[in-house]
Scaffold this motif. Sequence first.
Motif, PDB file in Angstrom:
ATOM      1  N   ALA A   5      40.336  33.065  42.379  1.00  0.00           N
ATOM      2  CA  ALA A   5      38.917  32.729  42.248  1.00  0.00           C
ATOM      3  C   ALA A   5      38.290  32.497  43.618  1.00  0.00           C
ATOM      4  N   GLU A   6      39.034  31.853  44.496  1.00  0.00           N
ATOM      5  CA  GLU A   6      38.533  31.603  45.852  1.00  0.00           C
ATOM      6  C   GLU A   6      38.453  32.909  46.644  1.00  0.00           C
ATOM      7  N   LEU A   7      39.464  33.748  46.507  1.00  0.00           N
ATOM      8  CA  LEU A   7      39.467  35.028  47.223  1.00  0.00           C
ATOM      9  C   LEU A   7      38.320  35.924  46.772  1.00  0.00           C
ATOM     10  N   SER A   8      37.934  35.826  45.508  1.00  0.00           N
ATOM     11  CA  SER A   8      36.862  36.679  44.985  1.00  0.00           C
ATOM     12  C   SER A   8      35.511  36.378  45.622  1.00  0.00           C
ATOM     13  N   SER A  10      38.944  48.085  34.239  1.00  0.00           N
ATOM     14  CA  SER A  10      39.126  46.670  34.611  1.00  0.00           C
ATOM     15  C   SER A  10      37.802  45.916  34.617  1.00  0.00           C
ATOM     16  N   ILE A  11      37.922  44.602  34.590  1.00  0.00           N
ATOM     17  CA  ILE A  11      36.773  43.713  34.761  1.00  0.00           C
ATOM     18  C   ILE A  11      36.823  43.197  36.194  1.00  0.00           C
ATOM     19  N   ARG A  12      35.844  43.555  36.988  1.00  0.00           N
ATOM     20  CA  ARG A  12      35.863  43.207  38.414  1.00  0.00           C
ATOM     21  C   ARG A  12      35.136  41.899  38.686  1.00  0.00           C
ATOM     22  N   VAL A  13      35.833  40.994  39.350  1.00  0.00           N
ATOM     23  CA  VAL A  13      35.244  39.734  39.795  1.00  0.00           C
ATOM     24  C   VAL A  13      35.184  39.807  41.311  1.00  0.00           C
ATOM     25  N   SER A  14      33.970  39.853  41.852  1.00  0.00           N
ATOM     26  CA  SER A  14      33.827  40.049  43.293  1.00  0.00           C
ATOM     27  C   SER A  14      32.428  39.658  43.750  1.00  0.00           C
ATOM     28  N   ALA A  15      32.357  39.271  45.031  1.00  0.00           N
ATOM     29  CA  ALA A  15      31.065  38.976  45.655  1.00  0.00           C
ATOM     30  C   ALA A  15      30.582  40.161  46.486  1.00  0.00           C
ATOM     31  N   ALA A  16      31.269  41.287  46.371  1.00  0.00           N
ATOM     32  CA  ALA A  16      30.886  42.475  47.136  1.00  0.00           C
ATOM     33  C   ALA A  16      29.514  42.968  46.691  1.00  0.00           C
ATOM     34  N   PRO A  17      28.686  43.398  47.632  1.00  0.00           N
ATOM     35  CA  PRO A  17      27.370  43.930  47.260  1.00  0.00           C
ATOM     36  C   PRO A  17      27.510  45.113  46.296  1.00  0.00           C
ATOM     37  N   LYS A  18      26.565  45.217  45.374  1.00  0.00           N
ATOM     38  CA  LYS A  18      26.617  46.286  44.385  1.00  0.00           C
ATOM     39  C   LYS A  18      26.622  47.650  45.064  1.00  0.00           C
ATOM     40  N   GLY A  19      27.507  48.509  44.599  1.00  0.00           N
ATOM     41  CA  GLY A  19      27.581  49.851  45.153  1.00  0.00           C
ATOM     42  C   GLY A  19      28.540  49.994  46.316  1.00  0.00           C
TER      43      GLY A  19
END
Length: 248
Positions: A104-107, A65-74
């Motif tokens: 988009a907002e949730l990401s 998948s292509i992940r769209v997220s603001a989660a810190p790397k790792g």
Amino acid sequence: MTQNRRTVVDPRKADRRRSLMFKIGAAVVLIAVAAGIGIWAVVSNSEDSSTGGSATPTIATEDGSIRVSAAPKGTQPKAVVSVVEDFQCPACGAFETRQGATLAELSKNPNVAIDYKPIIFLDRSGQTDYSANTANASMCVAEASGKDGNMESWLKFHNLMFTNQQQEGGPGPSSDQLRKWAEQAGVTGVSKCIEDNQFGKWLTEQSSTVLKDPGFQGTPWVRLNGKTIDAMGMSPEQLTTAVTDAAK
């Protein structure tokens, strides 16, 4: 007394001089054109190296998948919304119209990830490569622009393909049109990747895995933390609540 002498010009010599000057001028032009072509080829090859030579994208998650997220790397977000889609699928286009802005907002929530998985599903054998071509172009754009984890440009390209979605079963957008949408999304250097179908084999394998999954009933297939949800039947507010609750 000085006599004025008239210089006699041999017309044949004048013709030879003009012919020589013409040949020299033509040679200069040809050299300049050749140099220009050489420079263009170097620049073009340099731009087209932005996806690398691998037939497997490096930016995809373990399940492709292509992940769209603001989660810190790792880190692993607590809530993962998985969206399996086909770029020629009308229902997928309707889903994006209804829930795209919400996703988009949730990401933007660091505890949430939106995993998009383009597949080859609706192509008709020997009639159209719409799904295959757009899925490959999508991976080209992601590979060229998302190696730092930022998929903003890819999401713009993704949205452009649905905004300009063509009739199901038709030929789909040309390679040149896909390149122009990539540029509109801020991504260059993907022409060769698109034209060569660089990730085609990988996408075919990924798609085959999805199609064999007992839970797959068609596109879009939306899951929250692995569980299928009726995201199309939800309001944007209901989807937001479901995802944010899972992210707590």
